[in-house]
Design a protein around this motif. Structure first.
Motif, PDB file in Angstrom:
ATOM      1  N   ALA A 168      67.572  53.300  25.442  1.00  0.00           N
ATOM      2  CA  ALA A 168      68.970  52.790  24.802  1.00  0.00           C
ATOM      3  C   ALA A 168      68.965  51.064  24.610  1.00  0.00           C
ATOM      4  N   ILE A 169      68.299  50.226  25.382  1.00  0.00           N
ATOM      5  CA  ILE A 169      67.353  48.959  25.484  1.00  0.00           C
ATOM      6  C   ILE A 169      66.716  48.487  24.544  1.00  0.00           C
ATOM      7  N   GLY A 170      66.476  47.207  24.244  1.00  0.00           N
ATOM      8  CA  GLY A 170      65.183  46.510  24.279  1.00  0.00           C
ATOM      9  C   GLY A 170      64.834  46.398  22.371  1.00  0.00           C
ATOM     10  N   ALA A 171      63.603  46.389  22.417  1.00  0.00           N
ATOM     11  CA  ALA A 171      63.776  46.430  20.800  1.00  0.00           C
ATOM     12  C   ALA A 171      63.732  48.210  20.193  1.00  0.00           C
ATOM     13  N   HIS A 200      66.165  44.014  28.761  1.00  0.00           N
ATOM     14  CA  HIS A 200      67.084  43.641  29.054  1.00  0.00           C
ATOM     15  C   HIS A 200      66.707  41.428  27.981  1.00  0.00           C
ATOM     16  N   LEU A 201      66.108  40.815  27.978  1.00  0.00           N
ATOM     17  CA  LEU A 201      65.909  38.837  27.920  1.00  0.00           C
ATOM     18  C   LEU A 201      65.460  39.338  26.568  1.00  0.00           C
ATOM     19  N   PHE A 202      64.734  40.822  25.728  1.00  0.00           N
ATOM     20  CA  PHE A 202      65.179  41.240  24.567  1.00  0.00           C
ATOM     21  C   PHE A 202      66.299  41.120  23.362  1.00  0.00           C
ATOM     22  N   MET A 203      67.749  41.262  24.460  1.00  0.00           N
ATOM     23  CA  MET A 203      68.350  41.691  23.492  1.00  0.00           C
ATOM     24  C   MET A 203      69.273  40.510  23.651  1.00  0.00           C
ATOM     25  N   GLU A 204      68.833  39.544  24.776  1.00  0.00           N
ATOM     26  CA  GLU A 204      69.752  38.525  25.391  1.00  0.00           C
ATOM     27  C   GLU A 204      69.435  37.695  23.672  1.00  0.00           C
ATOM     28  N   THR A 205      67.341  37.905  23.902  1.00  0.00           N
ATOM     29  CA  THR A 205      67.822  36.361  22.752  1.00  0.00           C
ATOM     30  C   THR A 205      67.604  36.675  21.822  1.00  0.00           C
ATOM     31  N   PHE A 206      67.582  38.572  21.060  1.00  0.00           N
ATOM     32  CA  PHE A 206      68.176  39.219  19.971  1.00  0.00           C
ATOM     33  C   PHE A 206      69.682  38.580  19.431  1.00  0.00           C
ATOM     34  N   LEU A 207      70.329  38.466  20.569  1.00  0.00           N
ATOM     35  CA  LEU A 207      71.892  38.153  20.281  1.00  0.00           C
ATOM     36  C   LEU A 207      72.389  36.709  19.731  1.00  0.00           C
ATOM     37  N   GLN A 208      71.277  36.060  20.761  1.00  0.00           N
ATOM     38  CA  GLN A 208      71.538  34.369  19.985  1.00  0.00           C
ATOM     39  C   GLN A 208      70.741  33.742  18.473  1.00  0.00           C
ATOM     40  N   GLU A 209      69.922  34.449  18.034  1.00  0.00           N
ATOM     41  CA  GLU A 209      69.367  34.433  16.780  1.00  0.00           C
ATOM     42  C   GLU A 209      70.283  34.839  16.242  1.00  0.00           C
ATOM     43  N   PHE A 210      71.129  36.160  16.481  1.00  0.00           N
ATOM     44  CA  PHE A 210      72.355  37.093  15.626  1.00  0.00           C
ATOM     45  C   PHE A 210      73.725  36.807  15.128  1.00  0.00           C
ATOM     46  N   TYR A 211      73.969  35.222  16.297  1.00  0.00           N
ATOM     47  CA  TYR A 211      74.859  34.740  15.972  1.00  0.00           C
ATOM     48  C   TYR A 211      74.229  32.932  15.012  1.00  0.00           C
ATOM     49  N   LYS A 212      73.293  33.136  15.681  1.00  0.00           N
ATOM     50  CA  LYS A 212      72.595  31.350  14.864  1.00  0.00           C
ATOM     51  C   LYS A 212      73.308  32.098  13.698  1.00  0.00           C
ATOM     52  N   GLU A 213      72.595  32.697  12.781  1.00  0.00           N
ATOM     53  CA  GLU A 213      72.321  33.536  11.142  1.00  0.00           C
ATOM     54  C   GLU A 213      73.434  33.919  10.861  1.00  0.00           C
ATOM     55  N   TRP A 214      73.970  34.460  11.581  1.00  0.00           N
ATOM     56  CA  TRP A 214      75.824  34.684  11.418  1.00  0.00           C
ATOM     57  C   TRP A 214      76.766  33.367  10.818  1.00  0.00           C
ATOM     58  N   ASN A 215      76.257  32.350  12.335  1.00  0.00           N
ATOM     59  CA  ASN A 215      77.636  31.293  11.610  1.00  0.00           C
ATOM     60  C   ASN A 215      76.509  30.688  10.804  1.00  0.00           C
ATOM     61  N   VAL A 216      76.323  30.247   9.970  1.00  0.00           N
ATOM     62  CA  VAL A 216      75.971  30.055   8.878  1.00  0.00           C
ATOM     63  C   VAL A 216      76.455  28.854   8.297  1.00  0.00           C
ATOM     64  N   GLN A 217      76.233  26.960   8.684  1.00  0.00           N
ATOM     65  CA  GLN A 217      76.423  25.966   8.570  1.00  0.00           C
ATOM     66  C   GLN A 217      76.104  25.495   7.192  1.00  0.00           C
ATOM     67  N   ASP A 218      77.137  24.716   6.853  1.00  0.00           N
ATOM     68  CA  ASP A 218      77.236  24.532   4.941  1.00  0.00           C
ATOM     69  C   ASP A 218      75.602  23.758   5.250  1.00  0.00           C
ATOM     70  N   GLU A 219      75.829  22.541   6.079  1.00  0.00           N
ATOM     71  CA  GLU A 219      75.170  21.442   6.123  1.00  0.00           C
ATOM     72  C   GLU A 219      74.134  21.368   6.491  1.00  0.00           C
ATOM     73  N   GLU A 220      73.299  22.963   7.451  1.00  0.00           N
ATOM     74  CA  GLU A 220      72.472  23.405   7.661  1.00  0.00           C
ATOM     75  C   GLU A 220      71.262  23.770   5.800  1.00  0.00           C
ATOM     76  N   TYR A 221      72.064  23.875   5.405  1.00  0.00           N
ATOM     77  CA  TYR A 221      71.606  24.565   4.095  1.00  0.00           C
ATOM     78  C   TYR A 221      71.391  24.066   3.156  1.00  0.00           C
TER      79      TYR A 221
END
Length: 204
Positions: A110-113, A181-202
């Protein structure tokens, strides 16, 4: 279960079987037909995969009747299966090393990739959104509340997946859980980064 699209297909069952036998060996128990059968049958009676709890129990009993093991072993298998589920943190604590091994094997899947892939497969099958930031994270809930799916797939990480590492019983499973567990934490960090699109970045 071969056509299941919720993450509880035959491949999940077989992975849990293999992992349970691996943990059994690592923990010094060796091969156990009780562990293998409990792992193979652990999802048959699961309420979320049946129309009712009673239907699942009848299905499991029907399959067990075809297996040539004595009644005492069948009772042990049923006891192990009853303690596998998470159920919103309201599951039955495993009372034997065999039950701990099967539960650990199921929870490692139930965890990891694989856990991430299964989470979104299950969310899609139940109509849950990928993420809804307006929803609260449910820290404590009844089994009924847990089953209602009033949540998102991302919320499921906090309501279950990120808790699993600290709920495992065997040393072997806990060691394997660290990287997942670490892989899931890394995934969540990337998910939020992509979810919270910053206009100036793009657009700048």
């Amino acid at each position: 279960m071969e056509k299941d699209a919720s993450g509880h297909d035959w491949y999940h069952v077989d992975r849990v079987r293999k992992m349970a036998l691996f943990l059994s060996k690592k923990e010094g128990i060796g091969y156990s037909i009780i562990i293998e059968l409990a792992a193979l049958l652990h999802d048959i009676s699961d309420e979320k995969l049946n129309k009712s709890k009673e239907e699942g129990q009848r299905k499991l009993a029907s399959i067990l009747d075809t297996i040539p093991v004595d009644n005492q072993d069948k009772e042990v298998i049923l006891s192990i299966i009853s303690s596998v589920g998470f159920k919103g943190g309201n599951g039955i604590p495993p009372s034997s090393i065999e039950a701990k091994i099967v539960q650990d094997a199921d929870r490692l899947d139930a965890i990891g990739a694989l856990g991430i892939a299964r989470t979104f497969a299950f969310g899609g099958s139940t109509g849950s959104p990928i993420y809804d930031p307006a929803l609260p994270i449910r820290d404590k809930m009844t089994e009924e509340e847990y089953r209602k799916h009033n949540s998102s797939s991302i919320h499921h990480f906090y309501e279950k997946l990120l808790k699993i590492r600290d709920l495992l019983h065997t040393d072997s499973a806990r060691e394997m859980a660290e990287a997942r567990h670490l892989f899931m934490e890394t995934f969540l960090q990337e998910f939020y980064k992509e979810w919270n699109v910053q206009d100036e970045e793009y657009f700048n």
